[in-house]
Design a protein around this motif. Structure first.
Motif, mmCIF file in Angstrom:
data_model
loop_
_atom_site.group_PDB
_atom_site.id
_atom_site.type_symbol
_atom_site.label_atom_id
_atom_site.label_comp_id
_atom_site.label_asym_id
_atom_site.label_seq_id
_atom_site.Cartn_x
_atom_site.Cartn_y
_atom_site.Cartn_z
ATOM 1 N N LEU A 146 0.878 -1.158 0.067
ATOM 2 C CA LEU A 146 -0.196 0.012 0.048
ATOM 3 C C LEU A 146 0.780 1.183 0.044
ATOM 4 C CD1 LEU A 146 -2.754 -0.944 2.571
ATOM 5 C CD2 LEU A 146 -3.041 -0.387 0.110
ATOM 6 N N GLY A 147 1.745 1.204 1.053
ATOM 7 C CA GLY A 147 2.767 2.545 0.802
ATOM 8 C C GLY A 147 3.438 2.710 -0.401
ATOM 9 N N PHE A 148 3.979 1.702 -1.068
ATOM 10 C CA PHE A 148 4.657 1.825 -2.388
ATOM 11 C C PHE A 148 3.682 2.416 -3.287
ATOM 12 C CE2 PHE A 148 6.249 0.080 -6.309
ATOM 13 C CZ PHE A 148 7.413 0.640 -6.417
ATOM 14 N N GLY A 149 2.430 1.632 -3.410
ATOM 15 C CA GLY A 149 1.303 2.332 -4.405
ATOM 16 C C GLY A 149 1.121 3.485 -3.971
ATOM 17 N N GLY A 150 1.046 4.013 -2.781
ATOM 18 C CA GLY A 150 0.839 5.638 -2.534
ATOM 19 C C GLY A 150 1.810 6.410 -2.953
ATOM 20 N N VAL A 151 3.225 5.916 -2.923
ATOM 21 C CA VAL A 151 4.240 6.770 -3.620
ATOM 22 C C VAL A 151 4.074 7.025 -5.109
ATOM 23 C CG1 VAL A 151 6.647 6.900 -3.917
ATOM 24 C CG2 VAL A 151 5.949 6.403 -1.690
ATOM 25 N N ALA A 152 3.735 5.881 -5.697
ATOM 26 C CA ALA A 152 3.469 5.764 -7.100
ATOM 27 C C ALA A 152 2.624 6.662 -7.629
ATOM 28 C CB ALA A 152 3.275 4.304 -7.699
ATOM 29 N N VAL A 153 1.179 6.587 -7.053
ATOM 30 C CA VAL A 153 0.140 7.376 -7.268
ATOM 31 C C VAL A 153 0.446 8.826 -7.112
ATOM 32 C CG1 VAL A 153 -2.108 7.606 -6.442
ATOM 33 C CG2 VAL A 153 -1.573 5.594 -6.950
ATOM 34 N N MET A 154 0.716 9.201 -5.880
ATOM 35 C CA MET A 154 1.299 10.575 -5.551
ATOM 36 C C MET A 154 2.417 11.242 -6.716
ATOM 37 S SD MET A 154 2.963 11.862 -2.052
ATOM 38 C CE MET A 154 4.654 11.385 -2.431
ATOM 39 N N MET A 155 3.238 10.430 -7.271
ATOM 40 C CA MET A 155 4.191 10.852 -8.362
ATOM 41 C C MET A 155 3.541 11.008 -9.757
ATOM 42 S SD MET A 155 6.675 11.855 -6.649
ATOM 43 C CE MET A 155 7.730 11.587 -5.295
ATOM 44 N N GLY A 156 2.445 10.387 -10.022
ATOM 45 C CA GLY A 156 1.824 10.453 -11.108
ATOM 46 C C GLY A 156 2.318 9.484 -12.278
#
Length: 318
Positions: A146-156
């Motif tokens: 989830l954390g890794f996915g959150g970073v990916a989503v945030m960066m776009g």
């Protein structure tokens, strides 16, 4: 890789759950390390990667030794301990710093942050193989993803779209740095019981000594032009804040809360960078960044486990 009791002469306590102070230090560390991508991108424009890394660890070592001396803290000396610290210096400084510095010549710092966020994934896998008290659980794995996915989503999608292609060698180097960080987080558990100031100072000093022959041979820094003032300022920031002060906090959290918890800082680094940009530079926050924040927060809560346990207890009482 060692077991939790590998450091000779001192029994190693188990991992302590993250408390409010620990989370506060982790957030502070993420803010400090968030600046390392900024400082490094400025410095690498005029200074070769190895020279930049040597400058970083040497300045950091000087700062930490000064603080340790002022506080009257010293390190015990033995050849086995120095040998173990040299391995830690390679895994935690020399290898990852050099790989990141080289990769920053070819990929944007935002993409470096995304790839760096894979550190907890490598850490939990190494901890599963080589520790007794940080075994992989379903909650921990889900939280990391989830954390890794959150970073990916945030960066776009713009940065994610740059994965592969002609920048692949630099991306592989950045991932290699995260693997080295994962190994070092577990390996560094053996230094529990030693003062964080002393461990940080010794590690950074040995990193400087290990890098010096390569820098003298490859870069010949005496032939390089004098860096501009803003590059010198970036080196000072990189050495004092992102290395010296950062590793004092790093070893404090690692010794108390374990390898997996310290690796979570890589999820918070992009969050800190984005929030600082909004607060200091007035940059607008986009909806995907809020979604990314929420996923990272959910991932951290899942890894911590206490919110789920609290809900479970309330459910049983009801």
């Amino acid at each position: 890789m060692s077991s939790p009791t590998a450091r000779p002469g001192t029994p190693t306590p188990g991992v302590v759950p993250m408390g409010a102070l620990d989370w506060g230090l982790l957030v502070l560390l993420s803010m400090i390390w968030g600046g390392s991508f900024f400082f490094g991108k400025i410095a690498i424009a005029e200074i070769p990667p190895l020279t930049m890394v040597l400058s970083r660890v040497a300045i950091g070592a000087a700062v930490v030794w000064l603080i340790a001396r002022m506080r009257g803290i010293s390190m015990p000396f033995s050849l086995p301990l120095v040998g173990a610290m040299a391995v830690m210096a390679l895994l935690n400084n020399v290898i990852p710093f050099s790989l990141i510095a080289w990769s920053q010549q070819h990929i944007p710092s935002g993409l470096s942050a995304i790839l760096n966020a894979a550190t907890p994934l490598f850490t939990v896998l190494v901890a599963q193989a080589f520790t007794r008290d940080e075994k992989l659980t379903a909650g921990r794995l889900v939280g990391v993803l989830l954390g890794f996915g959150g970073v990916a989503v945030m960066m776009g999608p713009a940065l994610l779209g740059r994965l592969g292609g002609h920048e692949l060698p630099a991306q592989v180097a950045a991932i290699g740095a995260t693997m080295s960080y994962g190994l070092s987080a577990v390996y560094g558990r053996r230094f529990r019981g030693l003062p964080p100031l002393g461990v940080a100072a010794t590690q950074l000093t040995l990193s400087s000594l290990l890098l010096l022959p390569a820098v003298l041979t490859i870069d010949a820094p005496w032939r390089l032009p004098l860096p501009s003032p803003h590059v010198i300022g970036a080196l000072i920031g990189l050495g004092v804040l992102s290395t010296g002060i950062a590793y004092i906090i790093f070893f404090r959290i690692l010794g108390r809360n374990g390898a997996t918890n310290i690796s979570l800082v890589t999820f918070l680094v992009p969050v800190s960078a984005v929030l600082l940009g909004a607060l200091v530079l007035g940059e607008a926050l986009e909806p995907r960044e809020f979604i990314g924040f929420a996923l990272i927060a959910l991932g951290l809560a899942t890894i911590d486990g206490r919110p789920a346990r609290l809900l479970f207890r309330r459910g049983r009482r009801a």
